[in-house]
Motif scaffolding. Sequence first.
Motif, mmCIF file in Angstrom:
data_model
loop_
_atom_site.group_PDB
_atom_site.id
_atom_site.type_symbol
_atom_site.label_atom_id
_atom_site.label_comp_id
_atom_site.label_asym_id
_atom_site.label_seq_id
_atom_site.Cartn_x
_atom_site.Cartn_y
_atom_site.Cartn_z
ATOM 1 N N ILE A 57 0.831 -1.230 0.000
ATOM 2 C CA ILE A 57 0.000 0.000 0.000
ATOM 3 C C ILE A 57 0.860 1.273 0.000
ATOM 4 O O ILE A 57 0.324 2.379 0.003
ATOM 5 N N LYS A 58 2.179 1.103 -0.065
ATOM 6 C CA LYS A 58 3.068 2.276 -0.035
ATOM 7 C C LYS A 58 2.740 3.220 -1.203
ATOM 8 O O LYS A 58 2.692 2.795 -2.351
ATOM 9 N N ASP A 59 2.483 4.465 -0.877
ATOM 10 C CA ASP A 59 2.181 5.517 -1.860
ATOM 11 C C ASP A 59 0.914 5.264 -2.693
ATOM 12 O O ASP A 59 0.684 5.962 -3.688
ATOM 13 N N ALA A 60 0.120 4.289 -2.310
ATOM 14 C CA ALA A 60 -1.094 4.005 -3.101
ATOM 15 C C ALA A 60 -2.098 5.144 -2.958
ATOM 16 O O ALA A 60 -2.221 5.750 -1.889
ATOM 17 N N ASP A 61 -2.799 5.439 -4.061
ATOM 18 C CA ASP A 61 -3.831 6.486 -4.048
ATOM 19 C C ASP A 61 -5.184 5.926 -3.614
ATOM 20 O O ASP A 61 -6.026 6.647 -3.089
ATOM 21 N N VAL A 62 -5.380 4.652 -3.915
ATOM 22 C CA VAL A 62 -6.656 4.002 -3.594
ATOM 23 C C VAL A 62 -6.336 2.642 -2.985
ATOM 24 O O VAL A 62 -5.514 1.891 -3.522
ATOM 25 N N LYS B 81 -0.319 4.971 7.203
ATOM 26 C CA LYS B 81 0.604 6.121 7.127
ATOM 27 C C LYS B 81 1.536 6.040 5.921
ATOM 28 O O LYS B 81 2.026 7.055 5.448
ATOM 29 N N VAL B 82 1.783 4.827 5.434
ATOM 30 C CA VAL B 82 2.708 4.703 4.286
ATOM 31 C C VAL B 82 2.014 4.990 2.946
ATOM 32 O O VAL B 82 2.670 5.163 1.924
ATOM 33 N N ALA B 83 0.681 5.006 2.959
ATOM 34 C CA ALA B 83 -0.044 5.267 1.701
ATOM 35 C C ALA B 83 0.069 6.746 1.349
ATOM 36 O O ALA B 83 0.581 7.560 2.130
#
Length: 337
Positions: free
Chosen positions: A227-232, A266-268
């Motif tokens: 989910i790192k940097d995922a927008d959705v 928090k990583v998203a």
Amino acid sequence: MNDDYATLQLTEDGQLRNFISIRGLPKSILEQILDTAASFVDVGGRDIKNVPLLRGKTVVNLFFEPSTRTRSTFELAAKRLSADVLNIDIARSATSKGESLMDMLRNLEAMASDMFVVRHADSGAPHYIARHATPNVAIINAGDGRHAHPTQAMLDMYTIRHYKGGFEGLTVAIVGDILHSRVARSQIYALRTLGAKEIRVVGPKTLIPTAIESMGVNVFTHLEEGIKDADVIIALRLQKERMDSALLPSESEFFDQYGLTNERLKVAHPEAIVMHPGPINRGVEIASEVADGPRAVILHQVTFGIAVRMAVMSMSMGGREAERNAARRQQEAQHVR
Ligand code: ASP
């Protein structure tokens, strides 16, 4: 097979006539569904919550598997289009007296039904009905086995477009039980067709289908990496009813590794949205703090679902009518000759 899905779902001049799978449908049809849905979204807020597009038509809800959201939003969608709606309670119907599915369908067809909305535990049931049982009735797939849930995927696409403005440049992570999820499969086809930048599937190895990479997705078995940097971020329910117990250690172990919590999110991307097709299992795939928190758009998905189902129903009825008119014109021309 792709061709088969295309010919079954589209008229000769490319209009929607059945809605069975996202597979086989061009981007233009998916965009037309989203745009048509946009024109219906405010109908629910009006004093008189209906439009006359399906007036005089009969829609039959045939749910062979349990459902709350999908069944009721299909019913509302049909009613908001002014159709007559018949809900067949399968447990009380004559199929429980031994009548075959084919015979039941032909009887319903003989009652001049125009559309069947079908949910079935067997993958391929709506396809079979459209192809072999009742070709003159529009078939809308409301979820078949592990295969597809195309209206769910389109309401998810509507939600994503609403919050993110489009699909270009988006990273979408689908988390959890991918293996048994008809929702995930339909979402992947839709996201690819609409041009999302990256589609990730995230979950334990045992719940990810082998060779899913061939669908154009990246696989992650570690949640934070996925989910790192995922927008959705789309959480999925563990489909225990389709699961061999050996596949899953325990619900609490699953939550420990894959449950969505505020800490993990928090990583998203800081503006990431969290979606779920429902029904949600709090403390299994999603913590209450997330499900009820500011990133969650889960209840908006449900509201948009009515407009998207109205769009699919009105488009396929329009396609059917155009098809019938073309056949009539052809017959008349032959007569004149
Ligand atoms: N409601 C969705 C479906 O019917 C998702 C789920 O049941 O978990 O597939």
